[in-house]
Scaffold this motif. Structure first.
Motif, mmCIF file in Angstrom:
data_model
loop_
_atom_site.group_PDB
_atom_site.id
_atom_site.type_symbol
_atom_site.label_atom_id
_atom_site.label_comp_id
_atom_site.label_asym_id
_atom_site.label_seq_id
_atom_site.Cartn_x
_atom_site.Cartn_y
_atom_site.Cartn_z
ATOM 1 N N ARG A 131 -19.842 -9.573 -13.091
ATOM 2 C CA ARG A 131 -20.279 -8.389 -12.353
ATOM 3 C C ARG A 131 -19.231 -8.519 -10.979
ATOM 4 O O ARG A 131 -19.163 -9.735 -10.483
ATOM 5 N N THR A 132 -18.785 -7.450 -10.590
ATOM 6 C CA THR A 132 -17.740 -7.354 -9.443
ATOM 7 C C THR A 132 -18.156 -6.218 -8.583
ATOM 8 O O THR A 132 -19.060 -5.564 -8.804
ATOM 9 N N HIS A 133 -17.508 -6.004 -7.462
ATOM 10 C CA HIS A 133 -18.047 -5.171 -6.558
ATOM 11 C C HIS A 133 -17.106 -4.642 -5.513
ATOM 12 O O HIS A 133 -16.716 -5.196 -4.501
ATOM 13 N N TRP A 134 -16.230 -3.437 -5.744
ATOM 14 C CA TRP A 134 -16.654 -2.552 -6.676
ATOM 15 C C TRP A 134 -15.491 -2.400 -7.659
ATOM 16 O O TRP A 134 -15.342 -2.680 -8.837
ATOM 17 N N LEU A 135 -14.411 -2.301 -7.422
ATOM 18 C CA LEU A 135 -13.054 -2.099 -8.087
ATOM 19 C C LEU A 135 -12.352 -3.324 -8.332
ATOM 20 O O LEU A 135 -12.102 -4.166 -7.333
ATOM 21 N N SER A 136 -11.986 -3.660 -9.386
ATOM 22 C CA SER A 136 -11.310 -5.037 -9.531
ATOM 23 C C SER A 136 -9.976 -4.610 -10.343
ATOM 24 O O SER A 136 -9.781 -3.667 -11.183
#
Length: 921
Positions: A131-136
């Motif tokens: 899970r990342t937040h927002w753009l990887s």
């Protein structure tokens, strides 16, 4: 001849045994090699990374060889920037939410030099973030190779064509937590109002190598009619050659194991394979009572004639089917009723939703302990751990995208984001049996043709769930259920209770789809300032509580803070019981979703829960007591009112809400009436009977004459067998024929006139009871404020009442420190006096609790010394419908006895000007 033959047989047996032994050794070696290969095919990326912020977003366009330097700081992942006090140190005290200690919004860069194992040659190489937040975005050396903007699912970056096995590459990751699209700033996937707008990478993070022929997707579709599953595989083939092979399935569960296989042939880059597997009669269904789970493991073995390829993918599933019924959601061909809570991503301890099983198991078990079977994820989708724990313990989820409000207004970039997001959610979490309902988002407005498109597409892609376009707004054609405050037949919302229980929402709920009551409850509790210290190790602080506390101290009532909290909290528990029982009585309702059992720290801060934001109990109600009125089976009672004259007869209609796993055979039903000490005053039995399942059943009526009961609280109890019990408090009073009669020492007056002044000047007693319309001030209300007084700043902005019940004016009026239903016919006929300008020690005996962002002293009744005399003020209508207000009569009787006794001795003095200040001449 026989001897040689025997010898030959012995030799053959020895040879066969040796062959079997060698085969076993080879198999073990092969398994060991596969295990070692698997171990070597994953590199754990957790640990120390290079780090640098980039608030101006300069670096993204400058990754040339000259600029490919090592980042200057370090950080540990998984984690978020807040854990390391990165960003702008926030000096403010936000009133409308918790205050983030260090705010950072912008690109942040994470970097590590990674050697790609030489053994990964010919493999597909992926970088996975749970899970990342927002753009990887991923950069290999100086090239951007992949960018993903999913919010609800893991990011899986393909690095195959940009890394070389046997070589070390500088991997640089950019995480940008700015809003990538013009979406609603309150959706719970991003907002500062619940989980913060964090920057980082959470959960599992790894580099993986897999063969170029692999299972990209594995979906399982149960059929409970014939005990089978349809298995659908997406096999990706990146060899550009034809491959053939076998997919072998192992399905396992408790005391269950089954194997099956299907031939695989692929000439395209993507091949879909479907097969049906018969599971047999020993397979068990999944629901809230029996959450039976199964694991399906698919081993893919293929070859292109030159090379062989292997891949393995697994999924958890449950044998369950969900359908749309007339009024209810149908699970495994049985109606269910949803007793739900709204999950708003409130996690102040970490600032983000947890990704571990233990944290989610705690929440899921709390729901079960308090009789709930449902969670709605308001404008966000939880991580895999939440699904795993709901699968394990039997909770029904409603999942939403990060969509709210005007997000359906025309914007093609935003539309495309949501189109991708719904497909990703269904692919990632669709197998979980707990995933029962899907909704696009919260209270959507705008283009409902787009909402219909999403809803219809979801139904087409994955029929294992029921679909709804939006909560609480316009219906669309593809709706299979509806979460709302309103239908075309009237309001289905229940925000507060009534002192009667002979009502429901059956008519309003009976439409063409199952209706779930939207965001029920929402009655405000005064903040508990002891919670402030719980934020010492959090990325946020309750600085708004500090503001509220300081204001209360400035206004001279800080010593009452805990009393305000407990009195308003007791009223909220009372409201939740009334709200839930009303919706349980509504047999044609599909269920309800409370907003919420834990506090909501945003939108002005809404402390509406019986749990604080940390999911810790506030000590207001036990799980055992809560389950009396919120459980799979609940005893219910319909009656007309809560306060009676002792010349009346109580009439009760008993019902049983039963959405348990079965009917209750030969149920023994009894009722009894107790006094405050628990002594049984009356008792009786209703006819023994079978109580149907999946329904609300009338089970009988009874009457209790009240003629021998006087001036006390009594409790009606109802039990089904011995394990299902519920109770309701009633108040019984004598008729008071003569009220408020003046005598030589005590003068009753509705106006502050010369006669009153003369009485006080003579050192005598005056009871001033002005009509509410002649009193300046706020309206009196039984209910505490809705949601919170900052977001909804409507009158009267009060949070219940603190009753100083230990004082002598209540000697002949039974009450506790908080308002209960006997106060209904008092408070709804009263007026609230502004008393901030009175002496600090003067506390009204009926003290109204002001909103916590104002904290003024308010009262309906108080006493004071005025001009040498003794004055008691009660801003109450003592005439309208007085013959139907038994509690008001008894309160006036108790006050009369008090002011005519030597107990009446006010200690604090007020100026006559104050009395005149709140009266309308």
């Amino acid at each position: 001849m026989k001897a040689p033959k025997k010898l030959k047989n012995n030799i053959n047996c020895h040879h066969v045994g040796m062959c079997q032994y060698l085969k076993m050794i080879c198999l073990l070696v092969s398994l060991l090699q596969v295990t070692l290969l698997n171990a070597q095919s994953v590199i754990d990326l957790s640990g120390t990374w290079g780090f640098q912020t980039d608030v101006m977003d300069f670096r993204r366009g400058s990754l040339s060889p000259r600029y490919n330097h090592v980042l200057q700081e370090t950080i540990k992942l998984p984690g978020i920037t807040d854990d390391y006090q990165i960003g702008y140190k926030n000096p403010y005290k936000y009133i409308d939410r918790l205050t983030r200690k260090y705010e950072y919004m912008g690109p942040a860069w994470y970097q590590r030099d990674i050697e790609i194992p030489a053994a990964w040659k010919g493999k597909k190489i992926m970088m996975y973030f749970e899970r990342t937040h927002w753009l990887s975005s991923i950069y290999v050396d100086t090239k951007e190779v992949s960018s993903i903007d999913y919010v609800s699912v893991p990011h899986n970056h393909d690095l195959t064509h940009f890394v070389k096995p046997g070589k070390t590459h500088r991997i640089t990751i950019c995480i940008d937590n700015r809003f990538q699209y013009n979406t609603h700033k309150w959706n719970h996937a991003h907002t500062e109002f619940t989980q913060i707008n964090w920057n980082g990478i959470l959960g599992e993070m790894k580099l993986m190598a897999i063969d170029p022929v692999f299972v990209d997707d594995l979906q399982v579709y149960p059929n409970i009619t014939d005990n089978s599953v349809k298995v659908r595989l997406q096999v990706n083939n990146e060899t550009k050659r034809q491959v053939k092979g076998m997919a072998t399935f192992t399905i396992s569960g408790k005391n269950y194991n089954l194997k099956d296989e299907v031939v695989v042939a692929s000439t395209d880059s993507v091949t879909f394979i479907e097969t049906t597997i018969k599971l047999g009669k020993n397979i068990k269904l999944w629901d809230e009572f029996n959450p039976n789970l199964y694991q399906i493991n698919c081993q893919l073995h293929t070859s292109d004639g030159k090379n062989t390829y292997q891949h393995e993918k697994a999924a958890t599933f449950g044998m369950r089917e969900v359908k749309q019924g007339k009024n209810h959601i149908i699970l495994n061909n049985h109606p269910i009723h949803l007793r739900g809570n709204v999950e708003n991503a409130v996690f102040p301890k970490t600032g983000h939703a947890p990704l571990d099983d233990a944290s989610w198991e705690r929440i899921i078990l709390l729901m079960k302990d308090y009789g709930m079977n449902h969670l709605r994820f308001h404008s966000w989708c939880p991580p895999a751990a939440a699904f795993r724990m709901a699968d394990k313990h039997g909770i029904y989820f409603e999942i939403e995208m990060p969509m709210w409000g005007k997000d359906a207004e025309p914007n093609e970039a935003r539309y495309n984001f949501f189109r991708r997001e719904i497909k990703a959610i269904l692919k990632e979490y669709g197998n979980h049996p707990s995933f029962v309902l899907y909704c696009n988002g919260n209270e959507i407005t705008g283009n409902f043709d787009f909402i219909e498109e999403l809803t219809a597409e979801g139904r087409k892609i994955d029929p294992r769930h029921l679909y709804s376009g939006s909560t609480a707004r316009t219906r669309v054609k593809s709706d299979q259920y509806y979460v709302s405050q309103q239908t075309n037949k009237g309001p289905v919302k229940v925000y507060e209770g009534l002192p009667s229980t002979n009502w429901d929402k059956n008519l309003e709920s009976d439409v063409d789809v199952p209706v779930i009551s939207h965001e029920s409850g929402q009655r405000c509790i005064y903040p508990n300032f002891d919670e402030i210290k719980k934020y010492s190790h959090s990325p946020v602080e309750a600085r708004n509580f500090e503001v509220f506390r300081d204001l209360l101290q400035k206004n001279g009532m800080l010593d009452q803070a805990d009393d305000f909290f407990k009195a308003s909290g007791a009223l909220t528990v009372l409201e939740y019981k009334a709200v839930i029982e009303a919706l349980l009585r509504s047999g044609k309702s599909a269920g309800f979703q409370l907003l919420s059992m834990n506090d909501f720290p945003g939108q002005g801060y809404a402390p509406v829960g019986i749990f604080d934001p940390f999911w810790d109990s506030k000590g207001l109600v036990t799980a055992e007591k809560f389950r009396e009125f919120c459980a799979p089976t609940v005893a219910l009672l319909r009656y007309e009112k809560s306060s009676y004259f002792n010349s009346e007869t109580f009439k009760g209609k008993a019902e049983v809400y039963n959405f348990s796993h079965s009917a209750i055979e030969n149920a023994k039903i009894r009722w009894w009436l107790t006094d405050a000490s628990g002594k049984v005053l009356k008792k009786g039995n209703l006819k023994s009977q079978t109580i149907a399942n999946a329904s609300v059943s009338p089970v009988g009526e009874f009457e209790i004459p009240l003629k021998n009961i006087s001036n006390q609280k009594v409790t009606v109890h109802l039990a089904v067998n011995e394990n299902i019990k519920n109770s309701w408090d009633l108040w019984v009073y004598p008729i008071q024929q003569q009220l408020m009669q003046s005598n030589e020492q005590v003068l009753y007056s509705k106006v502050y006139d010369d006669r009153v002044k003369q009485q006080l000047a003579q050192g005598k007693t005056v009871v001033l009871y002005p009509s509410p319309e002649n009193v300046k001030g706020r309206k009196s209300m039984f209910h505490n404020h809705f949601w919170n007084p900052i977001m909804f700043a409507w009158a009267p902005m009060t949070i219940g009442n603190l009753i100083h019940h230990e004082q002598a004016m209540f000697k002949d009026f039974t009450t506790e420190s908080h308002t209960d239903w006997q106060w209904w016919d008092i408070l709804n006929y009263a007026k609230v006096i502004e008393m901030q300008n009175t002496p600090q020690k003067l506390r009204p005996f009926i003290q109204v609790i002001d909103s916590y962002d104002n904290n003024q002293k308010l009262g309906i009744g108080f006493e004071a010394k005025v001009n040498g005399g003794k004055l008691l003020v009660l801003a109450l209508d003592t005439q309208t419908d007085i013959d139907q207000r038994p509690a008001t009569q008894q309160l006036l009787h108790s006050i009369h006895n008090y002011v005519n006794s030597d107990k009446f001795s006010p200690q604090e003095s007020v100026d006559e000007s104050f009395i005149q200040s709140f009266l309308i001449k």
